[in-house]
Each structure stands twice: as C-alpha cells, then as structure tokens.
Design an enzyme around this catalytic site. Structure first.
Site, PDB file in Angstrom:
ATOM      1  N   HIS A 103      10.190   2.533   5.379  1.00 30.76           N
ATOM      2  CA  HIS A 103       9.842   2.785   3.506  1.00 30.76           C
ATOM      3  C   HIS A 103      11.767   3.858   2.804  1.00 30.76           C
ATOM      4  O   HIS A 103      12.178   4.052   3.538  1.00 30.76           O
ATOM      5  CB  HIS A 103       8.811   4.319   3.221  1.00 30.76           C
ATOM      6  CG  HIS A 103       8.271   4.366   2.061  1.00 30.76           C
ATOM      7  ND1 HIS A 103       9.156   5.607   1.264  1.00 30.76           N
ATOM      8  CD2 HIS A 103       7.574   3.929   1.686  1.00 30.76           C
ATOM      9  CE1 HIS A 103       8.204   5.172  -0.052  1.00 30.76           C
ATOM     10  NE2 HIS A 103       7.514   4.584  -0.162  1.00 30.76           N
ATOM     11  N   GLU A 152       8.549  -3.476  -2.248  1.00 25.32           N
ATOM     12  CA  GLU A 152       8.858  -2.120  -3.148  1.00 25.32           C
ATOM     13  C   GLU A 152      10.167  -0.732  -4.044  1.00 25.32           C
ATOM     14  O   GLU A 152      10.736  -0.529  -3.491  1.00 25.32           O
ATOM     15  CB  GLU A 152       8.350  -0.513  -2.740  1.00 25.32           C
ATOM     16  CG  GLU A 152       7.092  -0.520  -1.471  1.00 25.32           C
ATOM     17  CD  GLU A 152       6.313   1.591  -1.722  1.00 25.32           C
ATOM     18  OE1 GLU A 152       5.168   1.709  -2.374  1.00 25.32           O
ATOM     19  OE2 GLU A 152       6.894   1.917  -0.990  1.00 25.32           O
TER      20      GLU A 152
HETATM   21  P1  PGA Z   1       3.660   5.752  -5.463  1.00 21.34           P
HETATM   22  O1  PGA Z   1       4.423   5.402  -4.158  1.00 21.34           O
HETATM   23  O2  PGA Z   1       3.128   4.962  -5.177  1.00 21.34           O
HETATM   24  O3  PGA Z   1       3.479   6.761  -5.623  1.00 21.34           O
HETATM   25  O4  PGA Z   1       4.538   5.237  -6.621  1.00 21.34           O
HETATM   26  C1  PGA Z   1       4.476   4.499  -3.073  1.00 21.34           C
HETATM   27  C2  PGA Z   1       5.008   4.484  -2.083  1.00 21.34           C
HETATM   28  O5  PGA Z   1       6.615   4.515  -2.324  1.00 21.34           O
HETATM   29  O6  PGA Z   1       4.715   3.490  -1.103  1.00 21.34           O
END
Ligand code: PGA
Length: 225
Positions: A103, A152
């Site tokens: 992540h 992401e």
């Molecule tokens: P968010 O986070 O939905 O709060 O933008 C997503 C993540 O970091 O997995």
C-alpha cells in the site's frame, strides 16, 4: 463477472468498535436479499481488511457467510523468529485469506522497498494467502506470483479526488499485468463515485478506505454491484 469489494480499515477502530461494525454489517447483509443472491451466485466477493489484532474475531464472525472473507493489511517480510513486534503470515494464515501488500502508505511512511515486497509476496504464496499488490503507477514492480492488483493513484487516496474510470482504464493499458489478473481500483471510492467502475468489465473491484469505516456506507457501495 465476479466483483471484489475490499474494505481497508487502515489503523482505525478499537476492539469494541470492530465487533460493533461486524455485527451491524452481518445483520444488514442478512436482511438484504439482492446482496445475498450475489454472494451466493459468486457474482460478489467481499473482503474486510481490519487491523491485524481483529483478524480472527472477524473471521469467526463471517465464517458461515459465503464469499465474505477477511484479509490482512500487510505481513512481515520474515517468516518467523526473533523479530519483535512483527505480524507474520504464519500467525494469521488461518484467519486471513489474502493480504494487501505494498500500500502506498506503507511505501511512503514505512520505507517499504521492492526487495521487501518480493519477500512478502513469496511468503504469502508459501502460506497460500493471496497477495493483493497495491501499485501507485508504472514505477512499482508487479512481482511474480501476484494475481490481484489494486491500482491506487496516490493523489486519489483519502482526498475525495477519485480518478475517473476512463482514466483508470487508460492507465491500465500502461501496466504489464499478468494474464487473467484481477484488477481493482482504489482511491476515494464511495457510494456516489463507485458506479462507473462497477460498470466496467475491465475493473474487477474496488478497494475502499474511508467509506468502509461505517457499515451502512460500505454496504451502500456493495449494493451498487
Ligand atoms: P480511500 O483509501 O478510499 O480513503 O481513498 C483507499 C486506500 O488507501 O486503500
């Protein structure tokens, strides 16, 4: 096509709050015949990634529910031994079916490197835990053996500035993804923004941070599948 909706609680909730969440979530799911049908027919898989101390109690709570499983948010790069404070894959293997890895918060705040990630992917595979590798873009390595990728973009995480589905699909073309890989989008997904991703055959699911912290809000996204 099966859709994956994944909750990433990050470092939120006390033990009591986690139990309240899962109790409320379970009762809402059981009352919702449309969601039930999707779970039963394998059209939907829900994964909840709580902080590590809650993995087993949540796994017990969902053990009777088809297509609802628990995931870890990370695992140690060490298999076992004198590594005080580490959460090993061996210690969670019977509670978690998968684990997030790489992540962007781990990469930026905890200096996670590709070398470390390669070890974590290999350990997850060894213990038959599916790695869900989070990538920020083409700069991140897609390690061998990974079958689930969560794209992401950093600027979309926790900012309310989600990337449009069209743009996600453009970015997807620039990644060298393994064949038959499950491709998930994450970044400011909520009940209002989720539909356009869910409509695409090329986006297999969503990784949800902030909007997963309240069961009703998370279910709002699930109901759009
Ligand atoms: P968010 O986070 O939905 O709060 O933008 C997503 C993540 O970091 O997995």
């Amino acid at each position: 096509m099966k859709k994956y909706i994944i909750a990433n609680w990050k470092a939120n909730k006390s033990y009591d709050e986690a139990q309240e969440w899962i109790a409320m979530f379970s009762s809402l799911i059981k009352e919702d015949s449309a969601v039930q049908e999707k779970l039963e027919s394998d059209a939907l898989h829900i994964i909840i990634c709580p902080p590590a101390p809650f993995i087993f109690s949540l796994a017990n709570a969902v053990s009777e529910m088809k297509n609802i499983t628990i995931g870890a948010q990370d695992i140690s790069a060490y298999e076992e031994g004198a590594y005080t404070g580490e959460v090993t894959v061996k210690s969670i293997e019977f509670g978690a079916g998968c684990t997030l890895l790489g992540h962007s918060e781990r990469r930026s705040l905890f200096n996670e490197t590709e070398e470390t990630l390669a070890k974590k992917v290999a350990l997850a595979k060894k213990y038959t835990i599916d790695p869900i590798l989070c990538i920020r873009g083409t700069q991140d390595t897609i390690h061998e053996g990974v079958a689930m990728i969560a794209y992401e973009p950093v600027e979309a995480i926790g900012t309310g500035k989600n990337m449009s589905a069209a743009e996600v699909l453009e970015k997807k073309k620039t990644f060298t993804l393994p064949q038959d890989c499950i491709f998930i989008y994450g970044g400011s997904v909520n009940e209002q923004t989720c539909t356009e991703y869910l409509q695409s055959d090329e986006i297999h699911g969503l990784l949800v941070g902030g909007a997963s912290l309240v069961p009703e809000t998370f279910l709002g996204i699930i109901r759009k599948v």
